[in-house]
Design a protein around this motif. Sequence first.
Motif, mmCIF file in Angstrom:
data_model
loop_
_atom_site.group_PDB
_atom_site.id
_atom_site.type_symbol
_atom_site.label_atom_id
_atom_site.label_comp_id
_atom_site.label_asym_id
_atom_site.label_seq_id
_atom_site.Cartn_x
_atom_site.Cartn_y
_atom_site.Cartn_z
ATOM 1 N N SER A 1 0.776 -0.952 0.415
ATOM 2 C CA SER A 1 -0.228 0.181 0.035
ATOM 3 C C SER A 1 0.344 0.940 0.068
ATOM 4 O O SER A 1 1.812 1.148 -0.054
ATOM 5 N N ALA A 2 0.621 2.098 -0.137
ATOM 6 C CA ALA A 2 1.173 3.758 -0.284
ATOM 7 C C ALA A 2 0.110 4.803 -0.079
ATOM 8 O O ALA A 2 -0.777 5.509 -0.366
ATOM 9 N N GLU A 3 0.774 5.383 1.142
ATOM 10 C CA GLU A 3 -0.220 6.970 1.792
ATOM 11 C C GLU A 3 0.380 8.113 1.462
ATOM 12 O O GLU A 3 1.975 8.090 1.241
ATOM 13 N N ARG A 4 -0.241 8.884 0.691
ATOM 14 C CA ARG A 4 0.877 10.617 0.737
ATOM 15 C C ARG A 4 0.854 11.256 1.686
ATOM 16 O O ARG A 4 -0.211 11.224 2.796
ATOM 17 N N ILE A 5 2.297 11.467 2.087
ATOM 18 C CA ILE A 5 2.330 11.809 3.254
ATOM 19 C C ILE A 5 2.003 13.709 3.382
ATOM 20 O O ILE A 5 2.415 14.464 4.267
ATOM 21 N N ALA A 6 2.699 13.474 2.025
ATOM 22 C CA ALA A 6 3.220 15.670 1.436
ATOM 23 C C ALA A 6 3.377 15.567 0.105
ATOM 24 O O ALA A 6 2.449 14.534 -0.168
ATOM 25 N N VAL B 1 4.097 1.268 1.616
ATOM 26 C CA VAL B 1 4.590 -0.325 2.572
ATOM 27 C C VAL B 1 4.229 -1.800 2.235
ATOM 28 O O VAL B 1 3.175 -1.490 1.879
ATOM 29 N N ALA B 2 5.069 -2.315 2.497
ATOM 30 C CA ALA B 2 5.078 -3.394 2.220
ATOM 31 C C ALA B 2 4.357 -4.491 3.161
ATOM 32 O O ALA B 2 5.894 -4.747 4.096
ATOM 33 N N ARG B 3 3.629 -5.298 3.010
ATOM 34 C CA ARG B 3 4.337 -6.461 4.268
ATOM 35 C C ARG B 3 4.291 -7.692 3.534
ATOM 36 O O ARG B 3 3.459 -7.781 2.937
ATOM 37 N N LEU B 4 5.057 -7.663 4.241
ATOM 38 C CA LEU B 4 5.865 -8.989 3.670
ATOM 39 C C LEU B 4 5.241 -10.404 4.462
ATOM 40 O O LEU B 4 5.233 -10.545 5.776
ATOM 41 N N GLN B 5 5.579 -11.386 4.071
ATOM 42 C CA GLN B 5 4.913 -13.141 4.727
ATOM 43 C C GLN B 5 6.422 -13.751 4.310
ATOM 44 O O GLN B 5 6.016 -14.661 2.968
ATOM 45 N N ASN B 6 6.121 -15.263 5.457
ATOM 46 C CA ASN B 6 6.914 -16.086 5.358
ATOM 47 C C ASN B 6 5.416 -17.148 5.022
ATOM 48 O O ASN B 6 4.977 -17.600 6.486
#
Lengths: 610, 632
Positions: B518-523, B530-535
């Motif tokens: 996901s991505a969000e605009r912060i400025a 943000v990448a959520r990685l999983q094994n």
Amino acid sequence: MRDLEGTQMWRCYRGSSILRSSIIGVTMVFLMVVSVDAQRFEEFVDFEPTGEQFDFDRWPYRLPEAVNARLQELAEKYPGIVRAHHIGNSREGRKLLMMEITNFETGDGDSKPGLWIEAGVHPNETPGPVYLEYFIERTLAMYGVDPAVSRILDTRTFYVVTDLNPDSRQLALTSHPAWPGYKEEEQPGADLNGDGYITQMRWKENPTEDEYQYLPEGRLVDEDWHMDPLGYVWRSSSATGWEIKDRERDWTGRREQPDYNRNFGAEWVSEDPGAGEFPFSLPEIYAVAKEMTDRKNIFFMYDIHAGGVGREWMIRPLSNQPYQAMHHEDNDFYKRIEAAWSVLSPGDQTFSDYYTPAGTGATIGGLPPDWAYLHQGIYGFGAEVGGSGIDYDGSGEVTSEELERWHVEEMDGQFAEPWVPYDHPQLGAIEIGGYRVSPTGPFPPSIGDMMRIRTDRSFRYLMYVASLAPEVRIIDLMSMENADGTFTVNADVANDGWISTYVTQRALEIGGSSNVAGPGASLNIRARDFPAMVEISVDGGEIVEGEVPQNIGHLVGKFTYIRQWADEGQEVPSKTATWVVRPDASGAVSVEVRVSAHKAGNDVRTLKLR
Amino acid sequence: MRVFLLMLLMVSIMGPSAYGQGSLNAIVDGLTNIEYDFSRWPYPLYAEVSERLQELAVQYPEIANLQTIGKTAEGRDIWLMEITSSSTGSGDSKPGLWIDGNLHAHEVNGRVRAMYFIERLLATYGVDEVVTRLIDSRVFYIVPMFDADGGERSLTRHPAWTGHEPNRQAGSDLNGDGYISSMRIKDPDGWWYESPQDSRVMLRLRARDDGRWNYVATEHDETKYWRSSGQQVVGSTTVGAASRWMSTGEGPPPIEHQVPPEERYSIYTEGMDSSYPIDDINLTVNGFERNVGMESPPSDFNRDWGAEWRPDEPGGGPFPFSVPEVRAAAYFITEHKNIFFQYNMHADQTARNYTARPGLHHPYDWMAPEDNEFYTRIGAVWSAMGGGNIIENNYYSQEIAAGAYTDVQHGCEIDWAYISRGIHALMPEGMAIGKDYDGDRYVTVQEILRWNDEDKEGKFWGHWESFQHPTLGVVEIGGPLGIPPALDERMREESNLHYRFLLHIADLAPALKIADLSAERIAEGEYRVVARLQNQGYLATYVSRKALEIRRDNPILARLEIDTGEVLGGGALQNAGHILGKHSYLWRWGAGADESTKTVEWRVRAESGAEVSIEVRAAQAGRDRRTIILEG
């Protein structure tokens, strides 16, 4: 010796500074060192090399290709006493040449006790190979001129590899734009001010401070992962601040440059990333192992590094255990040759890495002397050589002040640049100058009179070590006629040398290991010790009793029996081989008896029986 | 019923899984839609196996790739069949399993087992759901003929066999029966005596010490006593006590001999002299050593690996990795950092097959608990699949304890895999001849003989018959006559067992995925991605605790790519460390906790609509890639 100019030092055996603080200890001189058959240091004829043979002032040293060309030249010039063997290739395909030096007329190289000598394992330690180039030139030039050299070459064999890492040596000796062969993309640092040299940068964090900050000349790095010219990715050390030109990002994560001095098989440490992928994975180190283990006559392995500047010193096994872990007989041998070194190079010492943990306490594995001793049962030894300057005060050591003085007074300050202001893209206002950075360190190179003294010293020491080899001798050959007309022939054999025919107790331990099992015992343990064998041939008769050859076992050398029995005035220990010969009906009868042991040479005698 | 319940238990312990980690029952037993001849003996020679491998590579170009990893000492190619689906990525982008057979010259059934595995795998791709999934997501590196030279000599050993060259064999066929068998000679100092149950069988001398039987040497020095406890265990990669490489030795306890001297024999390979004494109880060895090489002493391919290598190991060779074939394998394995498991197939002769685990010479608790637990678990699976076969190491082996081997067998492949590489490994032993007539799941020598007599017309084992030897006087010739290490139904069962077990192991690999992105605009013009990685796999991304200890683990690297923008701060490439697998966190916390994910983030300067790609890799856990469009 204090660090010069505060820049990073290169690690050698233990990751500590190669400029060690000197300990001028009391030398225990063992009188046995200079004895009847062991080579006296002062007996050698002086050697004044021509420019073609050797130049003590040459800097940078010759590049690998030029060295190989010279070695080939020498092999052609002295075919009776030297042969060049192509034992393998470096990782980039450069030829590794091993010079076999002996008088081939007295026998093949492998028929005599052999010393294996190598240098260049650490490419940043540039002087090492130069010592062996000198050794080869002098040995070949002085055969037939220097009786000591002739005697040694007639009865021993040297196997010399001047440079085990030519690929990296090439990089080390082409590291400045002003030097031939320089390639910008392959070298760390940058010649920011265009003077042709990578020197140093200095600045003060605070104008009020006394001390400068130092870094090698270059731009600062800001990326975490790098790949070096050899394709290895490593994390940058912010201390160096060098910019390494990236070729590409490597996704394998951490791979670090292998340390050739950690790739041998004894006590190889997997967690040391410098140890390489597996023992003997490096083609150069594999070539050494293959060559050395194929030659059963080798009794000593001498591995030259160049951590010495102010002082030289020696390294002995064991790197990871105290001295008393070694068999006392083997320990005693090391003490004796250490003492000899202290005599020859006054005040210089020998130690094992076990006693210099440099604060890490970690296992140091995969070193050549440990491999030689633990796995091959021969004596392994390391030398830390190098040096320049003048020992003005005769203390036996060249301090940094003496080095600087020599640099200014004798060398016209040619190895340093004056400090000049520079506006650095990242650091701001700094100065660039000082000693040129070299792989060995930011101080003058090892050239000049100190090299003249030290290469000479190294030569004498190697000849001395060679003189200690075991030497089997027939000390008496007798016959006795029996009542039935046969002759009983007795050959008394002894070891005339200082080292025993088994060389080390460790070798006996390997071969006589109680690890031999019944089932599968046909997969014998590969012996590292070779007993003396006696053969006989008869002219005018035949052997009717007695094996041919006879295995008479091992013969202890002087180090062992003089130490044990000198007080008691014992005779030289010997062993006897016996045969019974039946002569032909008529005619002359004679026998030729030959004793040989792989690491102790051979001897022949004839006897007329009738 | 019990087995079914056990399997249910297995599945429940391991958790239900989209990845079939309880795939005991997922692979249909008996799915043999390939033809395979388990009755052929001698097995195919090098040329035929090579040809078949090449045929298979041509027949299945999408999933099979044949390579040579180097040359044997005699110049043969060492074939490696790489099996993976080329349409889902290159081999080195997936977790890898290394399998080898015929590492020991005589253990030739390894090549058949390996070929069976290859054939069945290739033939059932697209048919068997588990096989298809595994070939898509893993890579198999299979070397059927590791010691191709030795295997060739072994399979042409006897004059009765095709390709026999007398000068390349130890011994000779004196009595002209077509086989180089054994000669026995009465010898008061001999190590052998005749079995009271069947005169064809020779037993090795044992002695009783306080009620316990031990093998014993019959040298003149009766105090030479073999006990592994009396020897110093040496050779660990960590530095131990001061005298770690000196043997301690114990005084021998008093022994009583069981067999009187007049009943003892020495046995030699049938031949012109007594050059080749038989001192091994291994049926298949038969006086011809299991190693290759004309050098003396020869090197044992399974003593030449670098971990805990010893110079005084019989067959250890001049230095570790001196054997060209072993060296070639080491280069391949160390270059292919995606390999997470090594399966080294052998054929020791025991009444019941077993598999050996690392460290061969250490008590189990020498290993980190998490790694030990892994072997316990796959050992349990092995036992379930094999109907009670055990997993063990030399330290606990009955044979070792009985003094059969003292402190030998250092420098083995599986120890190297674990100790020096930090990956897991197993060494299954498996002879498969005879029949289990009494159904006790042990096939003894007597049952092998009965099978030989009843099913094979007695052709594999000869009675002792007098023979006038040219120099040794009257000897008796007999013993095994070219008996195979595996044949017929038992071989089919055993090959099937390894096939299923290997697929189970392949399923245990770590499996790195981007669970979400996901991505969000912060400025203004700045985004956080943000990448959520999983094994999603069973093993942790580091594979073993050992790998962490020796710093040979391959951490997760995550990289952001953006064409129309730039990364701020830390850098596009990040080292994301490791993520546990089910083995670690289920074992630690049961089903209640999930430690399978980790988050990585970047800041980028970009405009809305820019495309950002995230790629993650961990050498032994595979890769994943996702793309996102920046919005807002």
